[in-house]
Design a protein around this motif. Structure first.
Motif, short mmCIF file in Angstrom:
data_model
loop_
_atom_site.label_atom_id
_atom_site.label_comp_id
_atom_site.label_asym_id
_atom_site.label_seq_id
_atom_site.Cartn_x
_atom_site.Cartn_y
_atom_site.Cartn_z
N THR A 151 0.69 -12.76 12.11
CA THR A 151 -0.37 -11.90 11.48
C THR A 151 0.58 -11.94 10.03
OG1 THR A 151 -1.54 -10.20 12.68
CG2 THR A 151 -1.41 -9.83 10.17
N VAL A 152 1.94 -11.50 10.38
CA VAL A 152 2.34 -10.98 8.79
C VAL A 152 2.60 -12.68 8.52
CG1 VAL A 152 4.92 -10.62 7.85
CG2 VAL A 152 3.96 -9.60 9.40
N ALA A 153 3.71 -13.58 9.15
CA ALA A 153 3.35 -15.70 9.34
C ALA A 153 2.84 -15.75 8.57
CB ALA A 153 4.29 -15.74 10.70
N ARG B 264 0.03 -18.17 3.60
CA ARG B 264 -1.88 -18.39 2.95
C ARG B 264 -1.39 -18.02 1.54
NH1 ARG B 264 -5.75 -21.52 4.01
NH2 ARG B 264 -5.96 -21.01 7.20
N LEU B 265 0.06 -17.02 1.19
CA LEU B 265 -0.02 -16.18 -0.23
C LEU B 265 1.30 -16.06 -0.24
CD1 LEU B 265 -1.27 -12.66 1.34
CD2 LEU B 265 -2.37 -14.20 -0.22
N ARG B 266 2.07 -17.51 -0.04
CA ARG B 266 3.52 -17.82 -0.31
C ARG B 266 3.58 -18.33 -1.88
NH1 ARG B 266 2.18 -22.26 2.23
NH2 ARG B 266 2.57 -24.28 1.00
N SER B 267 2.41 -18.91 -2.35
CA SER B 267 2.19 -18.76 -3.71
C SER B 267 1.55 -17.55 -4.48
CB SER B 267 1.62 -20.65 -4.09
OG SER B 267 0.77 -20.07 -3.65
N ARG B 268 1.95 -17.05 -3.95
CA ARG B 268 1.17 -15.69 -4.99
C ARG B 268 2.60 -14.99 -5.17
NH1 ARG B 268 -4.44 -15.17 -6.41
NH2 ARG B 268 -4.60 -17.75 -5.60
N ASN B 269 2.52 -13.82 -5.84
CA ASN B 269 3.19 -12.79 -6.40
C ASN B 269 2.65 -11.30 -5.90
OD1 ASN B 269 5.24 -14.55 -7.38
ND2 ASN B 269 3.37 -14.49 -9.71
N LEU C 85 -4.87 0.11 -3.31
CA LEU C 85 -4.12 -0.24 -2.09
C LEU C 85 -5.26 -1.44 -1.04
CD1 LEU C 85 -1.69 0.39 -0.45
CD2 LEU C 85 -2.75 2.04 0.75
N VAL C 86 -5.00 -2.56 -1.18
CA VAL C 86 -5.73 -3.73 -0.02
C VAL C 86 -5.48 -3.32 0.97
CG1 VAL C 86 -6.64 -6.06 -0.18
CG2 VAL C 86 -6.27 -4.84 -2.44
N LEU C 87 -6.43 -3.49 2.46
CA LEU C 87 -6.58 -3.20 3.50
C LEU C 87 -6.88 -3.66 4.22
CD1 LEU C 87 -7.34 1.31 4.00
CD2 LEU C 87 -4.69 -0.02 4.41
N PRO C 88 -6.69 -4.77 5.66
CA PRO C 88 -7.20 -5.34 5.67
C PRO C 88 -8.82 -4.92 6.30
CG PRO C 88 -5.41 -4.76 7.03
CD PRO C 88 -5.79 -4.22 6.16
N ALA D 175 -6.77 -14.45 6.38
CA ALA D 175 -5.97 -14.00 5.46
C ALA D 175 -6.33 -15.47 4.46
CB ALA D 175 -5.00 -14.45 6.17
N ARG D 176 -6.90 -16.37 4.88
CA ARG D 176 -7.59 -17.75 3.92
C ARG D 176 -7.97 -16.89 3.07
NH1 ARG D 176 -11.68 -19.38 7.88
NH2 ARG D 176 -13.74 -17.78 7.30
#
Ligand code: SF4
Ligand code: SF4
Length: 381
Positions: free
Chosen positions: A48-50, A55-60, A105-108, A135-136
């Motif tokens: 999940t973390v991977a 999906r989010l690597r371009s975000r901060n 806090l954003v929860l799944p 995640a997408r």
């Protein structure tokens, strides 16, 4: 996290998905987050973390990884391994409140079966916001100012996911067959493994064709300890195997003892693959869970129209009533009795009835989670 860790997690996640795959819980930074950066929560399942990182690597943003025992968010929440306790713990130990100037806090979404949003809010002071299922969709969710559109809230079982599930079951069962047959019948190993992979792929790919067979029965069976929701399919398969063995014997093409041995081996393989096929999908209720016969009821007089049940329902069973002030349980046949709506409803307007029509206490759903046998025996309060 980098591309190599992502690839390793994907490969291990495919072949060892049935085993916990842990990553260290704690605070992870993606990009260069500042004090306004969003704070997202997930469990410490490595895959999940991977996937979130990819999906989010371009975000901060900040990712708070709670200790879910190395289990994926949905299973950990349903099983009491990911609750408000684990989130409170990572909130405290990470000291995230010193790094950001907000308390959102954003929860799944799929953690709504386990994390009691109100308890978490009351005990931490953070405002709870349910993110999308996949995640997408998180980048679009963030761009929409933390709003998800209905398709982002629905669980799917598309072709890619079905192939992944087929391979992970086939790999695990092949591993077991390899071990046992090495002692008992080594010559049968190659053919057995080939049949396991072929059958697993066939069952999972063809699932949409016989999906309606697996909808939970309305009446409980007193006959089987584990209900054979897929009984029709299993009976057909077993009949086919034993008729084939009989024909081969009669035709004299395979020695008698050998054909019965094959028939027995294939029966075990195919029964194992199909015994709880619904439970290995995200869109059908497991045939082993005690709550498969429960019926969800929405008390329209109590409902205050908060819309939370619609936000957290992974099958999107709810619609607004024509008045727009309350909710209706519009698609009960799609309900998989996950309990997320019951856990989150702030006025207890949602509850389950057992097959005898008895109303079940909502605290049973909130604070007793499902054990490995599908019974609500895990206390989390
Ligand atoms: S969560 Fe409860 S109160 Fe809110 S809309 Fe759903 S049923 Fe009504
Ligand atoms: S309606 Fe059914 S599937 Fe939807 S959240 Fe409630 S229990 Fe889960």
């Amino acid at each position: 996290m980098n591309w190599i860790s992502w690839l390793v997690a994907e490969i291990f996640g495919l072949f060892f998905r049935l085993a916990p795959l842990r990553i260290k819980p704690g605070l992870y930074r993606i990009g260069t987050p500042d004090e306004n950066a969003p704070v997202l929560v997930t469990g410490n399942y490595r895959l999940t973390v991977a996937r979130l990182w990819k999906r989010l690597r371009s975000r901060n943003l900040y990712l708070l990884v709670a200790d879910s025992g190395g289990i994926n968010v949905w299973c950990a929440s349903a099983g009491g391994r990911l609750t408000h306790h684990q989130v409170l713990s990572v909130l405290k130990t990470s000291r995230i409140e010193e790094r950001v100037n907000h308390r959102r806090l954003v929860l799944p979404q799929l953690s709504a079966t386990g994390i009691d949003g109100r308890q978490l809010h009351q005990r931490s002071g953070w405002h709870i916001c349910w993110g999308p299922v996949y995640a997408r969709d998180i980048p679009a969710f963030l761009d929409r100012n933390f709003q998800a559109i209905p398709p982002m809230r629905r669980v799917e079982y598309p072709l890619g996911a079905r192939i992944e599930m087929a391979l992970c079951w086939a790999f695990s069962l092949s591993f077991l067959a390899l071990f046992l047959l090495s002692f008992l019948w080594p010559q049968a190993i190659p053919a057995t493994i080939a049949i396991i992979f072929a059958a697993s792929i066939l069952f999972h790919l063809s699932l949409p064709l016989f999906r309606n067979l697996f909808r939970p029965y309305r009446r409980p069976s007193k006959i089987w300890p584990v209900e054979f929701e897929s009984g029709g399919l299993q009976t057909l398969i077993l009949l086919a195997i034993w008729v084939a063995a009989f024909i081969l014997n009669t035709a004299g093409s395979i020695p008698l003892a050998e054909s019965w041995k094959w028939a027995l081996l294939m029966s075990i393989v195919l029964l194992t693959l199909t015994i709880d096929l619904p439970g290995s999908t995200p869109i059908l209720k497991s045939g082993t869970h005690e709550d498969r016969h429960w019926n969800l009821v929405l008390d329209g007089n109590r409902c205050q129209g908060t819309g939370i049940c619609r936000e957290v329902c992974p099958m999107q069973c709810f619609d607004w009533a024509p008045s727009g002030k309350s909710m209706i349980h519009a698609r009960p046949d799609d309900c998989i009795r996950c309990g997320a709506c019951v856990v989150q409803c702030p006025v207890d307007a949602l509850f389950f009835l057992d097959p005898e029509g008895n109303r079940l206490d909502v605290d049973l759903i909130r604070y007793r989670k499902v054990d490995i046998w599908g019974r609500r025996n895990v206390h989390v309060k």
